[in-house]
Structures are given as structure tokens and as C-alpha cells.
Design a protein around this motif. Structure first.
Motif, PDB file in Angstrom:
ATOM      1  N   THR A  11       0.823  -1.205   0.000  1.00  0.00           N
ATOM      2  CA  THR A  11       0.000   0.000   0.000  1.00  0.00           C
ATOM      3  C   THR A  11       0.858   1.257   0.000  1.00  0.00           C
ATOM      4  O   THR A  11       1.962   1.272   0.540  1.00  0.00           O
ATOM      5  CB  THR A  11      -0.939   0.011   1.226  1.00  0.00           C
ATOM      6  N   ASN A  13      -0.235   5.492   0.297  1.00  0.00           N
ATOM      7  CA  ASN A  13      -1.222   6.583   0.324  1.00  0.00           C
ATOM      8  C   ASN A  13      -2.625   6.091  -0.034  1.00  0.00           C
ATOM      9  O   ASN A  13      -3.283   6.639  -0.923  1.00  0.00           O
ATOM     10  CB  ASN A  13      -0.793   7.705  -0.623  1.00  0.00           C
ATOM     11  N   SER A  14      -3.061   5.060   0.660  1.00  0.00           N
ATOM     12  CA  SER A  14      -4.377   4.475   0.358  1.00  0.00           C
ATOM     13  C   SER A  14      -5.297   4.520   1.572  1.00  0.00           C
ATOM     14  O   SER A  14      -6.059   3.584   1.822  1.00  0.00           O
ATOM     15  CB  SER A  14      -4.213   3.032  -0.127  1.00  0.00           C
ATOM     16  N   THR A  17      -9.015   3.727   0.891  1.00  0.00           N
ATOM     17  CA  THR A  17      -9.511   2.397   0.518  1.00  0.00           C
ATOM     18  C   THR A  17      -9.036   1.265   1.420  1.00  0.00           C
ATOM     19  O   THR A  17      -9.641   0.193   1.428  1.00  0.00           O
ATOM     20  CB  THR A  17      -9.069   2.061  -0.923  1.00  0.00           C
ATOM     21  N   LEU A  18      -7.954   1.470   2.169  1.00  0.00           N
ATOM     22  CA  LEU A  18      -7.363   0.358   2.910  1.00  0.00           C
ATOM     23  C   LEU A  18      -8.329  -0.223   3.934  1.00  0.00           C
ATOM     24  O   LEU A  18      -8.362  -1.445   4.147  1.00  0.00           O
ATOM     25  CB  LEU A  18      -6.073   0.811   3.592  1.00  0.00           C
ATOM     26  N   SER A  42       4.009   5.817   2.962  1.00  0.00           N
ATOM     27  CA  SER A  42       2.841   6.684   2.775  1.00  0.00           C
ATOM     28  C   SER A  42       2.998   7.991   3.523  1.00  0.00           C
ATOM     29  O   SER A  42       3.662   8.061   4.562  1.00  0.00           O
ATOM     30  CB  SER A  42       1.575   5.967   3.266  1.00  0.00           C
ATOM     31  N   THR A  46      -2.557   6.227   6.020  1.00  0.00           N
ATOM     32  CA  THR A  46      -2.612   4.800   5.719  1.00  0.00           C
ATOM     33  C   THR A  46      -2.246   3.949   6.925  1.00  0.00           C
ATOM     34  O   THR A  46      -2.926   2.963   7.249  1.00  0.00           O
ATOM     35  CB  THR A  46      -1.675   4.474   4.540  1.00  0.00           C
ATOM     36  N   ASP A  86      -4.227  -5.800  -3.831  1.00  0.00           N
ATOM     37  CA  ASP A  86      -3.934  -4.374  -3.862  1.00  0.00           C
ATOM     38  C   ASP A  86      -4.797  -3.682  -2.820  1.00  0.00           C
ATOM     39  O   ASP A  86      -5.926  -4.115  -2.534  1.00  0.00           O
ATOM     40  CB  ASP A  86      -4.204  -3.796  -5.245  1.00  0.00           C
ATOM     41  N   SER A  87      -4.289  -2.596  -2.267  1.00  0.00           N
ATOM     42  CA  SER A  87      -4.981  -1.944  -1.154  1.00  0.00           C
ATOM     43  C   SER A  87      -6.240  -1.203  -1.581  1.00  0.00           C
ATOM     44  O   SER A  87      -6.990  -0.726  -0.726  1.00  0.00           O
ATOM     45  CB  SER A  87      -4.034  -0.965  -0.456  1.00  0.00           C
ATOM     46  N   ASP A  88      -6.480  -1.084  -2.890  1.00  0.00           N
ATOM     47  CA  ASP A  88      -7.724  -0.476  -3.360  1.00  0.00           C
ATOM     48  C   ASP A  88      -8.701  -1.536  -3.863  1.00  0.00           C
ATOM     49  O   ASP A  88      -9.618  -1.224  -4.630  1.00  0.00           O
ATOM     50  CB  ASP A  88      -7.456   0.566  -4.451  1.00  0.00           C
TER      51      ASP A  88
END
Length: 333
Positions: A11, A13-14, A17-18, A42, A46, A86-88
Motif C-alpha cells: 500500500t 497513500n491508500s 480504501t485500505l 505513505s 494509511t 492491492d490496497s484499493d
């Protein structure tokens, strides 16, 4: 004993969504051994989001890209199987169980990856709807045995990395395609529509085009380094060529009374270059959205073509640009 499963979530800068990603991981019907979040330096919240969940958080000091983050997760994991997300992306509750079923039913398969749902993780508007429609369609088109790995949602046997090595950390794009090619004929790879995640995709046109231009610069270097047949391609050659011809033929307008006849012809050809895609968008989204879809799709294809050309030139002129094995071969010559 059933195999143990480590979930690895790279991850950067998520924060948006994380939380949804990790909440979905904990709703998986099949139990997991551990959840490892690798934060790639990040600068948003995050890490604070990750700490709200029962997971192991690894933090890097500098942003090194998804390949390096995945490699750190692999080294830290203890599971027999590694489930990459994926973190999104938020997996459906049956995603892991369905991936495990493929491994059980096809013993020669070492890697199972899935598709994006048509429904977004968060609905951020029509550009995102374009991205998800296109992404859903081209993945569905390739369902079955493939030679490409896509790690947005992917279950893989740990032993694969012991054999072929880890991700190439020089690559910030196409790193999953490159490692899939290294797997080659040694391991079976399956893309299945039974392993599904909801994805938060690009929603602003400018950032989408910039990302496509940047990422597509690795297309030619990675393709030239491939040792086996070409793997999954999101865009068809016919679509890319006809898209490029639309602006390329604009200078011919004075020859046809000021009307860009050739450009309009290639625009029509571009729209019908992938008949299955045209039918799919019409059927699932309707005519008004289809018109919007192909307008955006034209711009995206032009960004891909432009990035590929720039990347090809960089690969020819810079011995350090491209996959590690490709640049090593150039250096040895």
C-alpha cells in the motif's frame, strides 16, 4: 493439514480504501493465517487505518514501488500460500475459497488470479465507470489458462518465488507481467471469474491519462524481454493502431476540402476494432455511456501509444531502462 495462507497487501497513500480492503479480508469465508500490510512510505493516514485492524504492519522509509513492497511481504510471510491484494481492492467473501478450489482441482496450477467487478468499491463517477467496464471486459476475455500473472487479487504457491525469484524492483509497472513470464512453462497460471474483487479505480481523466502514459513506457521493454508467447494484453493491436491513426491523419484534411475524412474513418474503425467490447459496453451500460466510453477510450489508447513509443526509445538509448534481465543482457553485449 490444509495449507496456511498469508494475505499480503502492499500500500501507498491508500487511506481512502485500505479500511474497506482489510474489512473485506476479515469477511473472507476461508480462514487466513496472517494479514501483512506493507506500507511503502505513505504520507497520508494509511498506517493509522492499518492499525485499526488485526494485521502485521511493515513500514518502509522510502517509496520503492509495488514490486519492492510485495517482496518485503513475501520475505515476512509464513504461509504455504500467499494471497496478494492491492490496497484499493476488496475481495468478495468467497474469493479465497474459490481460488483454493482451483488449486485443489488443478494440481499443476501454482497461481490463480481474478477479475474486477463491474461495481466500484466507491462510486467516483463516469471515468471510474469507464475504467471498471474496460477492466472487467478484458479480464473476462482472457479467463482460463494464461501466461500472465496479475497481482491485484492473486493466490500463489510460495514455492514459485523460491524457483523463479522475487519481483524485479527496477519495475514500477508491468512487474507482475514480467514475473509471470519467468514462471513460463514451469507453473500453471489460471485467470478465473470466480475470484472477484471490487476495485476503486481512477476517477479523474487527467490523472488516468498521465498514469497510462507513465506505465505504458514499460510495455516494449518488458515485451522484448519475454521469453515465451505474449501474455494477457488489455488493449488490442487493432484498437491501438486505429486510435493512433485518428490524429495522425488530421493533416490530410486540406486534401479533402477541409474535412478530416480519413480521421473520421479511422474513428469509426477504432470504435468497431473490438466488436466484443462494443457489444459488451452497449449491453451493460447503454448507448449514452457507450459514446462517452469510446471518447475516453480513444484518449487512453493515445496515451498508451505515446508512452510505449517513449519507452521504446528510452530502452534503446538507456541501458538501465527496462527489466533487470533485459538491461543485464544489453550490458553484456
Amino acid at each position: 493439514m490444509p495449507p496456511t495462507v498469508s494475505v499480503i497487501v502492499p500500500t501507498h497513500n491508500s487511506a481512502k480504501t485500505l479500511g474497506a480492503c482489510l474489512a473485506a479480508v476479515h469477511r473472507l469465508r476461508h480462514p487466513v493465517t496472517e494479514v501483512i500490510v506493507v506500507d511503502d512510505a505513505s504520507t497520508d493516514d494509511t498506517r493509522a487505518v492499518a492499525r485499526r485492524f488485526p494485521c502485521r504492519l511493515l513500514v518502509t522509509d522510502r517509496n520503492a514501488g509495488p514490486a519492492a513492497a510485495r517482496n518485503r511481504g513475501i520475505r515476512a510471510a509464513t504461509g504455504d500460500l500467499l494471497f496478494f491484494l492491492d490496497s484499493d481492492c476488496a475481495p468478495e467473501p468467497d474469493a479465497l475459497g474459490n481460488a483454493l478450489a482451483v488449486l485443489r482441482e488443478q494440481p499443476d496450477v501454482a497461481c490463480v488470479h481474478g477479475i474486477y467487478a463491474l461495481e466500484p468499491l466507491f462510486d467516483d463517477g463516469p471515468v471510474e465507470a469507464y475504467r471498471l467496464t474496460h477492466g472487467h471486459h478484458w479480464r473476462l476475455r482472457h479467463v482460463g489458462r494464461v501466461r500472465t500473472t496479475l497481482f491485484a487479487i492473486c493466490l500463489i504457491r510460495r514455492e514459485v518465488f523460491d524457483t523463479v525469484g522475487l519481483f524485479d524492483e527496477k519495475l514500477r509497472a508491468s512487474e507482475d507481467v514480467e514475473i509471470g513470464d519467468r514462471m513460463g512453462d514451469r507453473y500453471g497460471i489460471v485467470l478465473t471469474d470466480t475470484v472477484v474483487c471490487r476495485h476503486d479505480d481512477d476517477s479523474r481523466l487527467g490523472s488516468l491519462l498521465a498514469k497510462q502514459f507513465r506505465r505504458s513506457q514499460m510495455l516494449i521493454p518488458v515485451a522484448l524481454a519475454e521469453r515465451g508467447p505474449a501474455g494477457i494484453r488489455a488493449n488490442s493491436a487493432a484498437g491501438l493502431l486505429t486510435a493512433a491513426a485518428v490524429p495522425a491523419t488530421l493533416p490530410t484534411a486540406p486534401l479533402t476540402g477541409g474535412w478530416p475524412v480519413l480521421s473520421l474513418l479511422f474513428l469509426v474503425l477504432f470504435t468497431v476494432a473490438e466488436p466484443a467490447l462494443l457489444r459488451f459496453v452497449l449491453r451493460r451500460r447503454g448507448l449514452p455511456f457507450t459514446l462517452f466510453f469510446f471518447a475516453v477510450h480513444l484518449l487512453v489508447q493515445l496515451a498508451v501509444v505515446g508512452g510505449a513509443v517513449v519507452g521504446g526509445i528510452r530502452h534503446l538509448t538507456d541501458r538501465d531502462f527496462g527489466p533487470s534481465r533485459a538491461t543485464a543482457a544489453k550490458t553484456s553485449r
